[in-house]
Write a protein that holds these residues in place. Structure first.
Motif, short mmCIF file in Angstrom:
data_model
loop_
_atom_site.label_atom_id
_atom_site.label_comp_id
_atom_site.label_asym_id
_atom_site.label_seq_id
_atom_site.Cartn_x
_atom_site.Cartn_y
_atom_site.Cartn_z
N THR A 29 12.69 77.43 -7.74
CA THR A 29 13.82 76.65 -7.61
C THR A 29 15.24 77.35 -7.49
OG1 THR A 29 12.58 74.96 -8.89
CG2 THR A 29 15.13 74.74 -8.86
N PHE A 30 15.30 78.32 -8.23
CA PHE A 30 16.69 79.09 -8.36
C PHE A 30 16.72 79.71 -6.77
CE2 PHE A 30 19.10 83.05 -9.76
CZ PHE A 30 20.51 82.03 -10.06
N ILE A 31 15.79 80.28 -6.20
CA ILE A 31 16.06 80.97 -5.06
C ILE A 31 16.36 79.86 -3.92
CG2 ILE A 31 14.62 82.22 -3.21
CD1 ILE A 31 13.26 83.59 -5.25
N ARG A 32 15.88 78.82 -4.15
CA ARG A 32 16.03 77.63 -3.12
C ARG A 32 17.47 77.23 -3.07
NH1 ARG A 32 11.25 75.23 -4.64
NH2 ARG A 32 12.31 73.60 -5.85
N CYS A 33 18.06 77.14 -4.31
CA CYS A 33 19.51 76.95 -4.42
C CYS A 33 20.20 78.07 -4.08
CB CYS A 33 19.62 76.90 -6.05
SG CYS A 33 19.00 75.33 -6.83
N LEU A 34 20.10 79.39 -3.97
CA LEU A 34 20.86 80.42 -3.72
C LEU A 34 20.59 80.26 -2.06
CD1 LEU A 34 19.74 83.58 -6.11
CD2 LEU A 34 21.80 81.83 -6.06
N GLU A 35 19.65 80.06 -1.47
CA GLU A 35 19.46 79.89 0.04
C GLU A 35 20.21 78.81 0.46
OE1 GLU A 35 15.26 82.28 0.42
OE2 GLU A 35 15.39 80.14 0.58
N SER A 36 20.61 77.78 -0.37
CA SER A 36 21.22 76.52 0.34
C SER A 36 22.60 76.76 0.74
CB SER A 36 21.30 75.50 -0.99
OG SER A 36 22.29 75.93 -1.81
N GLU A 52 29.77 83.36 -8.26
CA GLU A 52 31.14 83.34 -8.66
C GLU A 52 31.53 83.48 -10.30
OE1 GLU A 52 33.45 83.72 -6.57
OE2 GLU A 52 32.20 83.28 -4.59
N LEU A 53 30.59 82.98 -11.02
CA LEU A 53 30.75 83.03 -12.58
C LEU A 53 29.58 83.84 -12.87
CD1 LEU A 53 30.96 79.17 -13.19
CD2 LEU A 53 32.95 80.67 -12.54
N LYS A 54 28.79 84.62 -12.23
CA LYS A 54 27.86 85.41 -12.59
C LYS A 54 27.04 84.82 -13.71
CE LYS A 54 30.00 87.90 -9.93
NZ LYS A 54 29.64 87.80 -8.45
N LEU A 55 26.72 83.52 -13.73
CA LEU A 55 25.65 82.68 -14.72
C LEU A 55 24.51 82.07 -13.93
CD1 LEU A 55 28.68 81.09 -16.53
CD2 LEU A 55 27.31 82.97 -17.47
N VAL A 56 23.38 82.15 -14.56
CA VAL A 56 22.34 81.27 -14.08
C VAL A 56 22.15 79.99 -14.80
CG1 VAL A 56 19.80 81.33 -14.20
CG2 VAL A 56 21.10 83.62 -13.81
N VAL A 57 22.40 79.15 -14.03
CA VAL A 57 22.34 77.80 -14.44
C VAL A 57 21.29 76.73 -13.67
CG1 VAL A 57 23.76 75.73 -14.79
CG2 VAL A 57 24.78 77.99 -14.40
N GLU A 58 20.63 76.12 -14.49
CA GLU A 58 19.57 75.20 -14.05
C GLU A 58 20.12 73.84 -13.24
OE1 GLU A 58 17.37 72.44 -16.94
OE2 GLU A 58 18.11 74.03 -18.18
N PRO A 59 19.49 73.26 -12.73
CA PRO A 59 20.24 72.29 -11.73
C PRO A 59 20.71 71.21 -12.54
CG PRO A 59 18.11 72.76 -10.33
CD PRO A 59 18.29 73.65 -11.78
N VAL A 78 30.82 72.05 -18.98
CA VAL A 78 29.93 72.32 -20.16
C VAL A 78 28.85 72.53 -18.92
CG1 VAL A 78 28.45 71.91 -21.80
CG2 VAL A 78 30.69 70.97 -21.72
N LEU A 79 28.24 73.84 -18.96
CA LEU A 79 26.99 74.18 -18.21
C LEU A 79 25.97 74.19 -19.20
CD1 LEU A 79 28.45 77.34 -16.43
CD2 LEU A 79 28.48 75.19 -15.60
N ALA A 138 24.22 77.93 -6.76
CA ALA A 138 24.64 79.02 -6.18
C ALA A 138 26.00 79.63 -6.76
CB ALA A 138 24.51 78.76 -4.83
N PHE A 139 26.97 78.57 -6.58
CA PHE A 139 28.19 79.12 -6.91
C PHE A 139 28.35 79.75 -8.46
CE2 PHE A 139 32.42 78.40 -8.89
CZ PHE A 139 33.29 78.69 -8.06
N ALA A 140 27.83 79.02 -9.19
CA ALA A 140 27.83 79.77 -10.62
C ALA A 140 27.25 80.95 -10.79
CB ALA A 140 26.91 78.68 -11.67
N PHE A 141 25.98 81.15 -9.89
CA PHE A 141 25.43 82.63 -9.58
C PHE A 141 26.57 83.68 -9.15
CE2 PHE A 141 22.60 85.83 -7.27
CZ PHE A 141 22.32 86.44 -8.55
#
Length: 330
Positions: A323-330, A281-288, A313-314, A276-279
């Protein structure tokens, strides 16, 4: 455990890989992060391999290995085992080189990774990660078909290709008049940290390299402490699917126990926060699995870093929408 005696890759192998990959891979940028620097008191850069071809660093090692296969062996194809990122790397490299590819992939792998592997033209053979060993299945398939086996990490060409991540970090920091004090990267089988260590230690011998792992899959941390390769209790149980290797690679551990020797761990809740932070604050989509090193930084697991130059390193960005939505909602 008997000493490792087979040949190991060298920095010369990494440099040769960089020449082979020039013009084929994306030279991902090294991005200074004001947000992370302010949070940690360090000078923090991120290396977004999420922007690499196929969405992860794995394409580097796959292409470097496949392009060295002799022409007369290519029609027999290649076989690999992977939950998705190595699979996509091998499939994409094979497509570019006109080589048939077969991938043994766990049935619980993210649908996105399976779909993209198929889209590159590879054949996918499913297996149950909890009861079967993908590398054994891949080895059997390779023997049956006379194909070239492309391991996900324990291979000189693969490790050397991943090492180009480290080479680029050193070169880009040098252009700024800097050297890294610490590089943090995710570790499953250990090929990425091994490659980075080979590439970077010669230029910055005092730098720390930290292998970052999901909680419950801290085989590098335990192996560094014991001095031998330790096995994970399970191969399921974390949503960091890219990092669920059963134990460190034999070749990679021989490199990492000498050049790395340090690990950090984050649990799935912490990793979700990092995604969620990467999305945000960094504007990047990162997998777990690609966000574990970032999570270790955010959670203060990398030790004393204030005033130091730190690179995170991302490693991958292939995440399913749910999965991505669950992370953003965390």
């Amino acid at each position: 455990m008997s000493p490792y005696i087979d040949p190991l890759p060298t920095v010369a192998d990494v440099e040769a890989a960089a020449r082979r990959l020039a013009g084929v891979i994306v030279r991902t940028p090294l991005l200074f992060s004001p947000e992370l620097s302010e949070r940690t008191g360090a000078r923090v850069f991120v290396k977004p391999e999420t922007l690499q071809r196929t969405g992860s660093f794995k394409f580097r090692g796959a292409y470097n290995r496949l392009v060295q296969i002799p022409e007369d062996m290519r029609p027999a194809g290649v076989v690999a085992s992977s939950s998705g990122n190595h699979a996509q790397g091998v499939a994409a490299a094979a497509k570019l080189l006109g080589i048939p590819a077969v991938i043994a992939m766990p049935t619980d792998a993210p649908a996105l990774k399976r779909e993209r592997t198929l889209a590159f033209g590879a054949e996918v053979v499913g297996f149950d990660r909890s009861t079967e060993h993908g590398e054994d299945i891949a080895r059997t398939l390779a023997d049956e078909r006379g194909s070239t086996l492309v391991p996900p990490y324990d291979d000189i060409g693969v490790i050397a290709g991943q090492g180009t991540v480290g080479l680029e970090i050193i070169e880009d920091l040098a252009a700024l008049g800097l050297k890294p004090d610490l590089v943090a990267a995710s570790a499953g089988g250990g090929g990425l940290v091994a490659g980075i260590a080979l590439a970077a230690k010669g230029w910055a011998p005092d730098m720390r390299i930290v292998a970052c792992e999901p909680e419950g899959f801290d085989d590098h941390a335990r192996s560094f402490r014991s001095g031998v390769r330790e096995k994970n209790v399970s191969t399921v149980g974390s949503f960091c699917d890219a990092l669920l290797a059963p134990f460190p690679g034999a070749m990679t551990f021989e490199i990492n126990r000498h050049l790395v020797g340090e690990a950090a761990v984050a649990d799935d809740t912490e990793v979700a926060r990092a995604v969620a932070f990467a999305f945000r604050e960094l504007k990047l989509v990162v997998e777990p699995g690609g966000a574990v090193a970032l999570s270790c930084l955010l959670e203060g697991r990398l030790g004393a870093i204030a005033g130091h130059t730190v690179v995170v390193v991302l490693s991958g960005g292939n995440v399913d929408t749910d999965t991505f939505i669950r992370c953003l909602e965390s």
